[in-house]
Design an enzyme around this catalytic site. Structure first.
Site, PDB file in Angstrom:
ATOM      1  N   GLU A 309       0.824  -1.230   0.000  1.00 30.61           N
ATOM      2  CA  GLU A 309       0.000   0.000   0.000  1.00 30.61           C
ATOM      3  C   GLU A 309       0.850   1.269   0.000  1.00 30.61           C
ATOM      4  O   GLU A 309       0.306   2.367   0.109  1.00 30.61           O
ATOM      5  CB  GLU A 309      -0.902   0.101   1.250  1.00 30.61           C
ATOM      6  CG  GLU A 309      -1.841  -1.019   1.491  1.00 30.61           C
ATOM      7  CD  GLU A 309      -2.682  -0.804   2.762  1.00 30.61           C
ATOM      8  OE1 GLU A 309      -2.551   0.241   3.410  1.00 30.61           O
ATOM      9  OE2 GLU A 309      -3.482  -1.698   3.082  1.00 30.61           O
ATOM     10  N   GLY A 310       2.179   1.142  -0.018  1.00 30.78           N
ATOM     11  CA  GLY A 310       3.028   2.316   0.193  1.00 30.78           C
ATOM     12  C   GLY A 310       3.285   2.596   1.662  1.00 30.78           C
ATOM     13  O   GLY A 310       3.852   3.646   2.006  1.00 30.78           O
TER      14      GLY A 310
END
Lengths: 341, 341
Positions: A309-310
């Site tokens: 997701e970062g």
């Protein structure tokens, strides 16, 4: 850059344009190094914080690099290889998690708020998974160009740093395949539990990658044909965003294994296309340490994270901000009247 | 706590009061673990961020731990052992750096601003260095009690987390001596370059510690007499602050080698007096990794920093804030309508 990278009618056209991408600003880096030497601390005593400030200077082209706007983008895609049973979560989780990102309920929302990043989510045809790479190409040339262009288009030109992340059920298998194709070794070298595969799940991941490596053996010497072989759209979009950021001299924070493996295919291109990229963290996924070794890069964080997701990039942004605060805000020995060694 | 720890008329009195310090809130920790399990992510996928949130819950006594106020304190002292030539910087740098802290020009000022910590500096009789530990005691019992009490008094009772750092020319030698006295081994095991000692400087540090270990052999089985033997005032103040924070169930971020070595003498006391402490980073000073092993703790960051001042704690605060943002802000699977594995 006289000519934008995208749209590009073909991969051949894109390759020609990549030759014009800018390199680092050595003069700005040298000036930043001089500044670090004069700050009120023993030389080198801020460790990686100094390196990060110098890298930012090198790419922003100033000895006083700044982060006014930190842009985070999560690319989401779905993967035909899920038909091979490579993930314990159902594929609809990709679209459910995208909804969670939009509603502000996911880890990346909170972590971006904590470090001051502006988050956007780019869905890439979630209802049309890529081809199952054990059976054929994941992406046609046109599909690849489209995904690359979507990635490039996501970059906002006033970003001072770009954080990249991904979401896609099954994409740790795709990442392992990309890494295997790019850096060799065996499928098993690059495969880990991902979101939570057990021993049998891991064996299915390995078998799928081995089948794909065999089927696509003729395509694996090149960054773009490797992406056509294995996908996915979010991996291609990450590559497009990395290249677009390079064109605008915007430093990039890559997240963990899946994001780094995606960008790593660009290591096959001439011109050190990852020189402006910082790897945010060593994830718990075992392939990440191996990737870092092949890329000759050191990660900022090692927190045992494995979410994607970062999320790791968002945490690393806090360290990067700290590095720049110290670099820009500290007094020099002369300014502070502090005696040297 | 019915009785405050300080002032204490004697070390014997202080020891008695330490027996009443509170332990962790196991129910709050269990509730925090349950919450982590229900958040929209694969179980355990936030790695150390989950552990940090749970530790904060355990000590703050709530399943939703918060950081409204992060207090950073840098304790500064001077050291008689500088007479042995253990540091390349002149001793007046301690007072010059304190002025730099007050003027806002040091690394710690910028790093506290970056992570949102309120910084204060506590000078401990900079014009009266501790005794040279190669010749006699660094601190008398009264001096030690005074320094401990100053450390405890620095804690603001509304702090949600306490960051500890230090400044004192010569204090990497003091730290190595404390570590050697607390955990054994040889002086050379614990000595590193500090702010920048060369080979001969390191040999002088080792020789000073060996002389001190021999002179004070009878004092080294206990936390407080070890502090009397080697000092310094800032190390004692760090211990006082750690104990005061424990009394108020306030979690602590210890900085690098010098700060961790100071607090580590408390490992000799009964009751796991460091259970509420997080080690912020593995510094470049080689003894830090060894300290972590003896303490059974894992650091948050490993950035090759070796500055002191609380600089690593200030950077780690950003990670801690990220951990709590995720813990408190994420949606559960049920809230977000996301399918489980």
């Amino acid at each position: 850059m006289t000519k934008p990278l995208f749209p590009a009618a073909s991969l051949a056209t894109l390759r020609t344009r990549l030759a014009d991408l800018p390199g680092p600003d050595e003069a700005a880096a040298a000036a930043a190094i001089t500044r670090q030497t004069n700050l009120t601390k023993p030389p080198g005593s801020l460790g990686r914080l100094e390196d990060l400030a110098i890298l930012m200077a090198e790419w922003q082209g100033t000895d006083r690099p700044r982060i006014r706007k930190a842009q985070a983008v999560v690319f989401a895609g779905n993967h035909g290889v899920c038909a091979q049973g490579v993930n314990p979560y159902p594929q609809e989780v990709t679209v459910q998690m995208v909804a969670n990102f939009r509603a502000g309920g996911a880890a990346i929302n909170q972590l971006c708020r904590a470090s001051g990043a502006e988050l956007s989510v780019v869905e890439l045809e979630l209802d049309r998974p890529t081809g199952d790479f054990t059976q054929g190409l994941a992406l046609s040339e046109a599909e690849l160009l489209n995904a690359l262009a979507h990635g490039a288009a996501a970059l906002e030109p006033d970003a001072d740093v770009l954080l990249l992340g991904e979401m896609g059920i099954g994409n740790s298998t795709v990442a392992a395949a990309l890494a295997n194709a790019t850096f060799g070794g065996t499928a098993a070298d690059w495969v880990g539990p991902g979101t939570g595969s057990d021993h049998e799940g891991i064996q299915r991941k390995i078998a799928a990658i081995e089948a794909g490596m065999k089927l696509h053996a003729g395509l694996l010497g090149d960054a773009f044909t490797t992406l056509m072989a294995f996908g996915g759209r979010e991996q291609a979009a990450i590559c497009g965003a990395v290249l677009a950021a390079r064109a605008k001299r915007i430093p990039v924070l890559l997240d963990g294994f899946i994001c780094t493996a995606a960008a790593a295919v660009l290591a096959r291109l001439p011109g050190d296309m990852l020189a402006h990229c910082i790897v945010s963290h060593v994830s718990a996924e075992p392939g990440q340490r191996r990737l870092l070794k092949h890329l000759g890069k050191q990660a900022v964080l090692d927190l045992g994270m494995r979410l994607g997701e970062g999320s790791g990039a968002a945490v690393a942004l806090g360290v990067l901000r700290a590095a720049l605060e110290a670099h820009n805000g500290m007094a020099t020995f002369a300014e502070a009247g502090v005696s040297g060694a």
